[in-house]
Design an enzyme around this catalytic site. Structure first.
Site, PDB file in Angstrom:
ATOM      1  N   GLU A  27       0.844  -1.198   0.000  1.00 40.66           N
ATOM      2  CA  GLU A  27       0.000   0.000   0.000  1.00 40.66           C
ATOM      3  C   GLU A  27       0.877   1.246   0.000  1.00 40.66           C
ATOM      4  OE1 GLU A  27      -2.884   0.046   3.164  1.00 40.66           O
ATOM      5  OE2 GLU A  27      -3.619   2.044   2.642  1.00 40.66           O
ATOM      6  N   ASN A  72      -6.672   1.531   2.812  1.00 43.60           N
ATOM      7  CA  ASN A  72      -7.387   2.795   2.989  1.00 43.60           C
ATOM      8  C   ASN A  72      -6.941   3.842   1.966  1.00 43.60           C
ATOM      9  OD1 ASN A  72      -8.578   1.563   5.169  1.00 43.60           O
ATOM     10  ND2 ASN A  72      -7.259   2.523   6.691  1.00 43.60           N
ATOM     11  N   ASN A 172     -12.072  -0.892  -0.968  1.00 45.34           N
ATOM     12  CA  ASN A 172     -11.421  -1.414   0.237  1.00 45.34           C
ATOM     13  C   ASN A 172     -12.214  -1.063   1.487  1.00 45.34           C
ATOM     14  OD1 ASN A 172      -8.915  -2.395   1.760  1.00 45.34           O
ATOM     15  ND2 ASN A 172      -9.161  -0.342   2.596  1.00 45.34           N
ATOM     16  N   GLU A 173     -12.489  -2.044   2.308  1.00 38.86           N
ATOM     17  CA  GLU A 173     -13.119  -1.843   3.632  1.00 38.86           C
ATOM     18  C   GLU A 173     -14.208  -0.781   3.597  1.00 38.86           C
ATOM     19  OE1 GLU A 173     -10.095  -1.344   6.688  1.00 38.86           O
ATOM     20  OE2 GLU A 173      -9.593  -3.476   6.576  1.00 38.86           O
ATOM     21  N   TYR A 244      -6.825  -8.522  11.593  1.00 42.92           N
ATOM     22  CA  TYR A 244      -5.562  -8.205  12.266  1.00 42.92           C
ATOM     23  C   TYR A 244      -5.701  -8.649  13.713  1.00 42.92           C
ATOM     24  CZ  TYR A 244      -4.443  -5.429   8.157  1.00 42.92           C
ATOM     25  OH  TYR A 244      -4.185  -5.034   6.870  1.00 42.92           O
ATOM     26  N   GLU A 292      -6.451  -9.127   3.422  1.00 44.06           N
ATOM     27  CA  GLU A 292      -5.582  -8.465   4.412  1.00 44.06           C
ATOM     28  C   GLU A 292      -5.596  -9.307   5.671  1.00 44.06           C
ATOM     29  OE1 GLU A 292      -5.926  -4.287   5.323  1.00 44.06           O
ATOM     30  OE2 GLU A 292      -6.529  -3.824   3.277  1.00 44.06           O
ATOM     31  N   GLN A 347       1.557  -6.315   5.553  1.00 41.71           N
ATOM     32  CA  GLN A 347       1.934  -5.947   4.210  1.00 41.71           C
ATOM     33  C   GLN A 347       3.310  -6.546   3.929  1.00 41.71           C
ATOM     34  OE1 GLN A 347       1.087  -1.831   3.236  1.00 41.71           O
ATOM     35  NE2 GLN A 347      -0.867  -1.898   4.295  1.00 41.71           N
TER      36      GLN A 347
HETATM   37  O1  AHR Z   1      -2.987  -2.623   6.219  1.00 40.25           O
HETATM   38  C1  AHR Z   1      -3.232  -1.448   6.928  1.00 40.25           C
HETATM   39  C2  AHR Z   1      -4.684  -0.983   6.808  1.00 40.25           C
HETATM   40  O2  AHR Z   1      -5.513  -1.884   7.478  1.00 40.25           O
HETATM   41  C3  AHR Z   1      -5.257  -0.941   5.420  1.00 40.25           C
HETATM   42  O3  AHR Z   1      -4.986   0.260   4.774  1.00 40.25           O
HETATM   43  C4  AHR Z   1      -6.734  -1.046   5.670  1.00 40.25           C
HETATM   44  O4  AHR Z   1      -7.416  -1.656   4.604  1.00 40.25           O
HETATM   45  C5  AHR Z   1      -6.821  -1.828   6.961  1.00 40.25           C
HETATM   46  O5  AHR Z   1      -7.643  -1.215   7.882  1.00 40.25           O
END
Ligand code: AHR
Length: 493
Positions: A27, A72, A172-173, A244, A292, A347
């Protein structure tokens, strides 16, 4: 010492493991692109500004596909800012991470990088502040033969041949209030439907990924996914999952039981996609794209870039227990080979990344090794396994076996991945298959103090070592140390 038996049967396949679950994500965020993969001022840069030392390290991960440019970031990104002569590309204020974006790295540079490393490119379009038509135009720029406006623009920029980007994420999201242009599910579904239709009209060979929920903690989890999938129908080839995790309260036994909740998230979204497919009487279905995932809980904070270029954001440092959790994600994807078809470690460099740079230096984080140990054994059919042995009950994630595992049959070979999650006890593990095991082809182990990290000054504090502990007599038996990951390839008779 407690004994654990892993029983496998070659006639109980779950599904072919998709090589695309070994993907990554880059990103425009912090030092991921700038001073990460792209740094014309580095002594390691080639003529295009791509850092060869970083590329060499990333190549070892044997990733198959890389998602770009966000995250994001993409919800404020206009792709035309990042193509054409660099001198005429605009420097813009980037709002998702509050940084300055010079646009000196864009689509052409990304595709060049993918070709150097051997990745399939995967692009996310802007459905936050961008239009469905802008998304369509990007598909033309990347995939159309010359003869029309954007394809000709690509040729003028140096690539007459189409890039052939096969997989496209529809934003995205978009379920998250933090996302630029966030809207409720029904409105996103309309935008995504319009974009997907035009994108596929432009190139019928592409596959699309609809934005699913950005986590199982979201208040609209599953309801969002259901509405979006229902509206998009056959225009969504995949639905995205994000996750995450972290050891926020310092409870390692709990943290190492997290695979229960990763399995649960996958199974819930899989059930949702099956439900929608049944309701629509559809012959096909949307597959799961876990685009992700990672450990991320220390270096949090959105929008911390303070209006600067390449600020040091999300520079998470990883220890051994994080590496075990990264292995657990991959093992869960393998165990769900019948529905998880793409996954992207988020990432790659500096930003929650397996590789860190400082000036011209570089080191590999603990999670690098866990990923590599599994990804270099990526081919085969996932096998259902039964685990007989000790278990414990974690505070948050319920009961788990002390062994976490995944296994694959690859012709006359079997790959077996094993995490002993016990914090203090060795595990005597016996692997039993219906076909006798002939010998160990190769085996390696990742084991160190639970909280040890690698660093620029101690780059190999946590790194894999060859494992010679297997005793093979039809079945295979070994003693696995506490909090360790073992990856083994056996030859079968
Ligand atoms: O990977 C970091 C961020 O985590 C990304 O930009 C977003 O899609 C997610 O919230």
């Amino acid at each position: 010492m407690a004994r654990t038996t892993l029983v496998l049967h070659t006639r109980f396949p779950i599904g072919e493991v998709s090589p695309l679950i070994f993907g990554g994500f880059l990103e425009h965020l912090g030092r991921s692109i700038y001073t990460g993969v792209y740094d014309p001022d580095s002594a390691h840069a080639d003529g295009d500004g791509l850092r060869q030392d970083v590329i060499e390290a990333l190549r070892e991960l044997e990733m198959t596909i890389v998602r770009y440019p966000g995250g994001n970031f993409v919800s404020g990104y206009h792709w035309r800012d990042g193509v054409g002569p660099k001198e005429s590309r605009p420097t813009v204020r980037e709002l998702a991470w509050q940084s300055i974006e010079p646009n000196t790295f864009g689509t052409d540079e990304f595709v060049k990088l993918c070709r150097q490393v051997g990745w399939q490119p995967m692009i996310a379009v802007n459905l936050g502040t961008g239009s469905p038509e802008e998304a369509r135009d990007w598909v033309e720029y990347c995939n159309a033969p010359i003869g029309t406006r954007y394809a000709d623009e690509r040729a003028t920029n140096g690539s007459a041949e189409p890039f052939g980007v096969p997989i496209w994420c529809l934003g995205n999201e978009m379920d998250g209030p933090w996302q630029l242009g966030h809207v409720p599910a029904d409105q996103y579904a309309i935008r995504a439907q319009q974009a997907a239709k035009m994108m596929k009209d432009c190139d019928a060979s592409i596959a699309t990924v609809a934005c699913g929920s950005s986590g199982s903690q979201m208040p609209t989890f599953l309801e969002w996914d259901r509405q979006v999938l229902e509206h998009l129908g056959d225009l969504a080839d995949y639905v995205s999952l994000h996750r995450y995790v972290g050891n926020r309260d310092g409870n390692s036994a709990d943290y190492l039981a997290i695979s229960n909740s990763i399995d649960k998230q996958i199974e819930a979204v899989d059930a949702c996609t099956r439900l929608v497919a049944e309701q629509r009487r559809a012959s096909g279905r949307a597959w799961l794209c876990f685009d992700e995932w990672n450990v991320w809980y220390r270096a949090r904070g959105q929008g911390g870039g303070r209006g600067t270029f390449a600020p040091p954001l999300l520079e998470e440092r990883y220890n051994l227990e994080d590496a075990l959790v990264v292995a657990m994600f991959l093992m869960s994807f393998i165990r769900h080979a019948d529905c998880v078809k793409i996954a992207n470690l988020a990432q790659l460099v500096n930003v929650i990344g397996p590789v860190m740079t400082r000036g011209d230096e570089l080191f590999k984080q603990t999670i690098f090794h866990a990923f590599r140990m599994i990804s270099r054994r990526k081919t085969g059919v996932s096998l259902r396994g039964a685990v007989l042995g000790p278990r414990y009950t974690s505070e948050r994630y319920g009961e788990v076996a002390c062994l976490d595992h995944a296994a694959m049959l690859d012709g006359d070979r079997a790959h077996v991945f094993a995490v002993n999650r016990s914090l203090d006890e060795d595990m005597r593990l016996s692997v039993e298959l219906d076909r006798p095991i002939a010998k160990v082809v190769d085996a390696e182990i990742l084991h160190a103090e639970l909280r040890s990290e690698n660093d620029f000054d101690a780059p190999d504090r946590v790194s894999p070592a060859p494992f010679d502990g297997w005793v093979v007599q039809g079945s295979a038996e070994a003693v696995l140390p506490p909090h360790s990951l073992t990856a083994t390839t056996f030859a079968l008779k």
